[in-house]
Write an enzyme that holds these catalytic residues in place. Sequence first.
Site, PDB file in Angstrom:
ATOM      1  N   TYR A 138      37.353  32.558  48.374  1.00  0.00           N
ATOM      2  CA  TYR A 138      37.662  33.342  49.574  1.00  0.00           C
ATOM      3  C   TYR A 138      36.406  33.722  50.349  1.00  0.00           C
ATOM      4  CZ  TYR A 138      42.372  33.911  47.638  1.00  0.00           C
ATOM      5  OH  TYR A 138      43.627  33.680  47.126  1.00  0.00           O
ATOM      6  N   LYS A 192      39.661  26.308  35.458  1.00  0.00           N
ATOM      7  CA  LYS A 192      40.113  24.925  35.642  1.00  0.00           C
ATOM      8  C   LYS A 192      38.926  24.025  35.275  1.00  0.00           C
ATOM      9  CE  LYS A 192      43.260  21.985  37.078  1.00  0.00           C
ATOM     10  NZ  LYS A 192      44.476  21.699  36.287  1.00  0.00           N
ATOM     11  N   ASP A 246      46.751  26.168  35.304  1.00  0.00           N
ATOM     12  CA  ASP A 246      48.125  25.653  35.448  1.00  0.00           C
ATOM     13  C   ASP A 246      48.939  25.980  34.199  1.00  0.00           C
ATOM     14  OD1 ASP A 246      46.215  23.997  34.313  1.00  0.00           O
ATOM     15  OD2 ASP A 246      47.132  22.122  34.954  1.00  0.00           O
ATOM     16  N   ASP A 287      44.535  36.066  42.096  1.00  0.00           N
ATOM     17  CA  ASP A 287      45.436  36.462  43.173  1.00  0.00           C
ATOM     18  C   ASP A 287      46.855  35.989  42.837  1.00  0.00           C
ATOM     19  OD1 ASP A 287      46.417  37.301  45.565  1.00  0.00           O
ATOM     20  OD2 ASP A 287      45.293  35.905  46.817  1.00  0.00           O
ATOM     21  N   ASP A 339      50.090  38.380  40.872  1.00  0.00           N
ATOM     22  CA  ASP A 339      51.406  38.539  41.507  1.00  0.00           C
ATOM     23  C   ASP A 339      52.511  38.031  40.585  1.00  0.00           C
ATOM     24  OD1 ASP A 339      50.440  39.714  43.769  1.00  0.00           O
ATOM     25  OD2 ASP A 339      51.510  38.380  45.149  1.00  0.00           O
TER      26      ASP A 339
END
Length: 355
Positions: free
Chosen positions: A142, A188, A220, A244, A248
Amino acid sequence: MKTYKIALIKGDGIGPEIIDEAVKVLDSVASCFDFDFEYEEALMGGCAYDITGDPLPQETINISLNSDAVLFGAIGGQKWDNLPREKRPESGLLRFRKELGVYANLRPAIVYDELINASSLKPEVIKGVDLMVVRELIGGIYFGEPKGRDENKGWNTMVYTREEIVRIAHQAFKIAMTRSKRVCSIDKANVLDVSQLWREVVTEVAREYPEVELSHMYVDNAAMQLIRDPRQFDVMLTGNIFGDILSDEASMLSGSIGLLPSASVGAKIGVYEPIHGSAPDIAGQGIANPIATILSASMMLRYALGENDAADKIDTAVKRALKEGYRTKDIAQYDAKEVCSTSEMGSIIANYAAK
Ligand code: NAD
């Protein structure tokens, strides 16, 4: 008697209603201990824009930096949606976190037995879930450079420095020491160089916490495991974008947005806030659930002020209120004995917390 200075940022929509209840509970629990609170209110969001022309006035930053912690409600609403981006309430909040330097976002996800049917997952999968996502907040893709776009191409860069990984890893291990002493680091590393460094550095930091068991998981797989068997997790340590998404996902295990607190910490001053927004659709009706904000106040006691006994009292009071069947409207369909208003729920919890 110790006095803690708390910056109160009520914000927009239901923000003022839920912060008032958290203050009620804080004052009530303080009466059992040798400390009290001095509150100073500061403006942020749409209400700040309306009065000062800026969603984050400098005075708010000054008041916050001059406090022991910030308790934050929520900001935003349709009224301000068409302003230029830098004047919008959400820009104020992002700038605020950056100004304070809070690089670690802590999001617990707890499933209460009494509300087990509020989740879309089966009770036998989620019963007893109690995990904490520790997300790096001010680095990664970001914020990485270069970034940009032209007509045919857009690009962002995921960058983490050793220093950034070290400090967020320490946060996760320290928190794990106060819990079940397990950290699962999510990356990852099978594809991304930045993740290989992440994994290497987290493993190095882990040596300083020999009591904590460290595991690694690809993002994943983690997304899948959170749904398949969430009880396997204690602390989940992740970078910004993975965190992020996963935080959630984790928040939905418990089923109700009005119950979930969060903390943004790492710098001298931390920000404690519910995960939900300003809920303009129910603002001013006295039906908002104040529990997420009350539990954020409990996190503030624990992580900013070191008042763990007081935090425990609040957590226990919330559980008792739910166990005895008190429900605000958003969770009224789950075994309510009595449906109460925002302020009634605050008073019930404040009353239990003082015992
Ligand atoms: P929201 O979280 O405000 O509301 C989503 C739904 O959940 C609504 O139906 C709302 O009534 C309900 N809800 C939320 N909190 C509740 C509570 N405590 N008790 C009972 N019900 C609750 O999300 P949204 O509607 O997408 O956004 C509304 C505004 O909030 C927007 O302007 C958005 O930008 C802003 N926002 C702010 C923050 C923040 O301040 N940190 C976070 C997210 C969204």
